[in-house]
Design a protein around this motif. Sequence first.
Motif, PDB file in Angstrom:
ATOM      1  N   LYS A  87       0.698  -1.318  -0.077  1.00 43.17           N
ATOM      2  CA  LYS A  87      -0.081  -0.158   0.006  1.00 43.17           C
ATOM      3  C   LYS A  87       0.953   1.395  -0.018  1.00 43.17           C
ATOM      4  CE  LYS A  87      -3.584  -2.298   2.664  1.00 43.17           C
ATOM      5  NZ  LYS A  87      -4.421  -2.330   4.044  1.00 43.17           N
ATOM      6  N   GLN A  88       1.821   1.317   0.965  1.00 39.27           N
ATOM      7  CA  GLN A  88       2.956   2.510   0.878  1.00 39.27           C
ATOM      8  C   GLN A  88       3.534   2.488  -0.444  1.00 39.27           C
ATOM      9  OE1 GLN A  88       5.255   1.288   4.316  1.00 39.27           O
ATOM     10  NE2 GLN A  88       3.768   2.253   5.794  1.00 39.27           N
ATOM     11  N   ALA A  89       3.817   1.619  -0.939  1.00 43.36           N
ATOM     12  CA  ALA A  89       4.584   1.615  -2.483  1.00 43.36           C
ATOM     13  C   ALA A  89       3.677   2.462  -3.238  1.00 43.36           C
ATOM     14  CB  ALA A  89       4.796   0.182  -2.883  1.00 43.36           C
ATOM     15  N   LEU A  90       2.384   1.904  -3.536  1.00 45.67           N
ATOM     16  CA  LEU A  90       1.490   2.951  -4.422  1.00 45.67           C
ATOM     17  C   LEU A  90       1.188   4.492  -3.980  1.00 45.67           C
ATOM     18  CD1 LEU A  90      -0.143   1.877  -6.987  1.00 45.67           C
ATOM     19  CD2 LEU A  90       0.646  -0.029  -5.452  1.00 45.67           C
ATOM     20  N   ILE A  91       1.125   4.732  -2.758  1.00 44.77           N
ATOM     21  CA  ILE A  91       1.182   5.792  -2.185  1.00 44.77           C
ATOM     22  C   ILE A  91       2.476   6.778  -2.717  1.00 44.77           C
ATOM     23  CG2 ILE A  91       1.152   7.450  -0.270  1.00 44.77           C
ATOM     24  CD1 ILE A  91      -0.821   5.582   1.110  1.00 44.77           C
ATOM     25  N   TYR A  92       3.791   6.025  -2.531  1.00 45.86           N
ATOM     26  CA  TYR A  92       4.868   6.498  -2.910  1.00 45.86           C
ATOM     27  C   TYR A  92       4.876   7.002  -4.333  1.00 45.86           C
ATOM     28  CZ  TYR A  92      10.017   6.850  -3.543  1.00 45.86           C
ATOM     29  OH  TYR A  92      11.308   7.548  -3.500  1.00 45.86           O
ATOM     30  N   TYR A  93       4.562   6.126  -5.090  1.00 43.87           N
ATOM     31  CA  TYR A  93       4.141   6.052  -6.725  1.00 43.87           C
ATOM     32  C   TYR A  93       3.532   7.449  -6.915  1.00 43.87           C
ATOM     33  CZ  TYR A  93       3.625   4.965 -11.515  1.00 43.87           C
ATOM     34  OH  TYR A  93       3.564   5.232 -12.986  1.00 43.87           O
ATOM     35  N   ILE A  94       2.298   7.532  -6.244  1.00 46.11           N
ATOM     36  CA  ILE A  94       1.461   8.637  -6.479  1.00 46.11           C
ATOM     37  C   ILE A  94       2.103  10.013  -6.113  1.00 46.11           C
ATOM     38  CG2 ILE A  94      -0.581   9.740  -5.739  1.00 46.11           C
ATOM     39  CD1 ILE A  94      -1.859   7.109  -5.736  1.00 46.11           C
ATOM     40  N   LEU A  95       2.754   9.939  -4.851  1.00 51.94           N
ATOM     41  CA  LEU A  95       3.497  11.301  -4.542  1.00 51.94           C
ATOM     42  C   LEU A  95       4.767  11.670  -5.584  1.00 51.94           C
ATOM     43  CD1 LEU A  95       3.773  10.784  -0.690  1.00 51.94           C
ATOM     44  CD2 LEU A  95       2.475  12.299  -1.880  1.00 51.94           C
ATOM     45  N   LYS A  96       5.290  10.622  -6.191  1.00 54.56           N
ATOM     46  CA  LYS A  96       6.393  10.766  -7.301  1.00 54.56           C
ATOM     47  C   LYS A  96       5.755  11.606  -8.423  1.00 54.56           C
ATOM     48  CE  LYS A  96       9.773   9.346  -8.316  1.00 54.56           C
ATOM     49  NZ  LYS A  96      11.049  10.059  -8.251  1.00 54.56           N
ATOM     50  N   ASP A  97       4.244  11.336  -8.695  1.00 50.97           N
ATOM     51  CA  ASP A  97       3.673  12.223  -9.785  1.00 50.97           C
ATOM     52  C   ASP A  97       3.329  13.752  -9.617  1.00 50.97           C
ATOM     53  OD1 ASP A  97       3.377   9.849 -11.295  1.00 50.97           O
ATOM     54  OD2 ASP A  97       1.392   9.642 -10.340  1.00 50.97           O
ATOM     55  N   CYS A  98       3.688  14.163  -8.046  1.00 52.76           N
ATOM     56  CA  CYS A  98       3.450  15.341  -7.753  1.00 52.76           C
ATOM     57  C   CYS A  98       4.417  16.124  -8.191  1.00 52.76           C
ATOM     58  CB  CYS A  98       3.131  15.596  -6.283  1.00 52.76           C
ATOM     59  SG  CYS A  98       1.951  14.460  -5.739  1.00 52.76           S
ATOM     60  N   ARG A  99       4.455  16.857  -9.389  1.00 48.72           N
ATOM     61  CA  ARG A  99       5.630  17.704  -9.826  1.00 48.72           C
ATOM     62  C   ARG A  99       5.898  18.794  -9.060  1.00 48.72           C
ATOM     63  NH1 ARG A  99       5.575  18.349 -16.074  1.00 48.72           N
ATOM     64  NH2 ARG A  99       3.722  19.592 -15.509  1.00 48.72           N
ATOM     65  N   ASN A 100       4.660  19.495  -8.525  1.00 47.79           N
ATOM     66  CA  ASN A 100       4.870  20.905  -7.818  1.00 47.79           C
ATOM     67  C   ASN A 100       5.068  20.644  -6.301  1.00 47.79           C
ATOM     68  OD1 ASN A 100       2.456  19.971  -7.658  1.00 47.79           O
ATOM     69  ND2 ASN A 100       1.361  21.910  -8.015  1.00 47.79           N
ATOM     70  N   ALA A 101       5.368  19.372  -5.754  1.00 48.63           N
ATOM     71  CA  ALA A 101       5.601  18.987  -4.573  1.00 48.63           C
ATOM     72  C   ALA A 101       6.986  18.198  -4.322  1.00 48.63           C
ATOM     73  CB  ALA A 101       4.309  18.490  -3.883  1.00 48.63           C
ATOM     74  N   GLN A 102       7.804  18.580  -4.940  1.00 52.12           N
ATOM     75  CA  GLN A 102       9.129  18.045  -4.697  1.00 52.12           C
ATOM     76  C   GLN A 102       9.703  17.699  -3.417  1.00 52.12           C
ATOM     77  OE1 GLN A 102      12.258  19.877  -7.024  1.00 52.12           O
ATOM     78  NE2 GLN A 102      10.975  19.717  -8.911  1.00 52.12           N
ATOM     79  N   GLY A 103      10.237  16.334  -3.250  1.00 49.46           N
ATOM     80  CA  GLY A 103      10.490  15.979  -1.808  1.00 49.46           C
ATOM     81  C   GLY A 103       9.289  15.149  -1.017  1.00 49.46           C
ATOM     82  N   ALA A 104       7.996  15.348  -1.349  1.00 46.67           N
ATOM     83  CA  ALA A 104       7.096  14.917  -0.769  1.00 46.67           C
ATOM     84  C   ALA A 104       7.002  13.212  -0.707  1.00 46.67           C
ATOM     85  CB  ALA A 104       5.707  15.276  -1.496  1.00 46.67           C
ATOM     86  N   ALA A 105       7.563  12.663  -1.910  1.00 51.93           N
ATOM     87  CA  ALA A 105       7.786  11.094  -1.700  1.00 51.93           C
ATOM     88  C   ALA A 105       8.786  10.860  -0.637  1.00 51.93           C
ATOM     89  CB  ALA A 105       7.946  10.726  -3.180  1.00 51.93           C
ATOM     90  N   ALA A 106       9.828  11.452  -0.751  1.00 55.88           N
ATOM     91  CA  ALA A 106      11.129  11.383   0.219  1.00 55.88           C
ATOM     92  C   ALA A 106      10.585  11.317   1.638  1.00 55.88           C
ATOM     93  CB  ALA A 106      12.310  11.992  -0.285  1.00 55.88           C
ATOM     94  N   GLN A 107       9.865  12.409   1.670  1.00 58.10           N
ATOM     95  CA  GLN A 107       9.427  12.725   3.158  1.00 58.10           C
ATOM     96  C   GLN A 107       8.427  11.593   3.719  1.00 58.10           C
ATOM     97  OE1 GLN A 107       7.576  16.647   3.619  1.00 58.10           O
ATOM     98  NE2 GLN A 107       6.909  16.049   5.701  1.00 58.10           N
TER      99      GLN A 107
END
Length: 313
Positions: free
Chosen positions: A81-101
């Motif tokens: 589940k976390q993997a999919l959320i991480y993937y979605i956060l990677k899509d957020c181009r104007n929120a750089q760093g959100a996936a890593a956080q």
Amino acid sequence: MSYWADFDNIFSFNKKYHYESKTVELIVSNRRVLDNQLFADRLLGLLGIKGVTKVYPPKTNSDLRSLVDQIVSSEFDIHHKQALIYYILKDCRNAQGAAAQFANSCHFPEKYRLFIEGVWHMDRLDFRGAIEYLAEPSLIPTFPDEILYTLTLPHIPKHDDSLAIAYYLTAAPPLATEKVQRAYFETLARSGVTEAFFFTRKYDEFHRHSFFVQLIEFVLKTSPGQTRSKRAMELVGLPLDEDEEAWFQESLLRGAASHFPGAKDTLMMRCFATGKMDALAAELETLGGKKVEGLNWDDLRESVRSSGATPAQ
């Protein structure tokens, strides 16, 4: 609800966040390039989410909330589940760093992160970037055949056969279907006829024969020119065993390869290259053809027979 599973916590940078129209268009366009199936689609499908092409990419904040809710409420384990959320956060181009956080806050395992980075880059058609992650030896291969097949697609942007070969050597995909087998073998053949030939010998007789016939057809369907000539010379000079010699003749005389232009010429070249003039089948006796610089196969055949010469090995 766990902290990592709450939408407002995940998207704390903007609780009203929605995908940009350019991002949606890019994802839809890339899906078409990848034979109408992204790796994100496969991952969502594993979680039991229905109609993945309708829910991803989400177009509104409400759509995004619904997608995240379906992910966190699925019956799969937490890391998936976390993997999919991480993937979605990677899509957020104007929120750089959100996936890593997000990965840091939920102690997301590194092997999952590497895999998601890899397939995310695959879905963005950045195949060289994808392989940097997917070729990591510590990864347990997931979708290996699907990844390999995608890398073999000749129509993908910046197609590079070396990436498919590198991934195969690293991940050792099982080549479980005929589609993947044929696609990867053609990639090998483009890289080198001799290398592809020795690859066939790793397999049982059934697959070995199938690959060998495919190799012959691959060479014969190459467009006329220097590349075809080079491949043909490699083909007729291969160190064939008794079975392969029989397959070679059968394929060129009566098999599917016999319908390609130059099939009998190729068999004649093999006979000359090996010096086995007696191996010429009766079907070749009628092979003549137009003269090239004053010479055709009839002239060459009769010249060799009358002189008793043996072609060079």
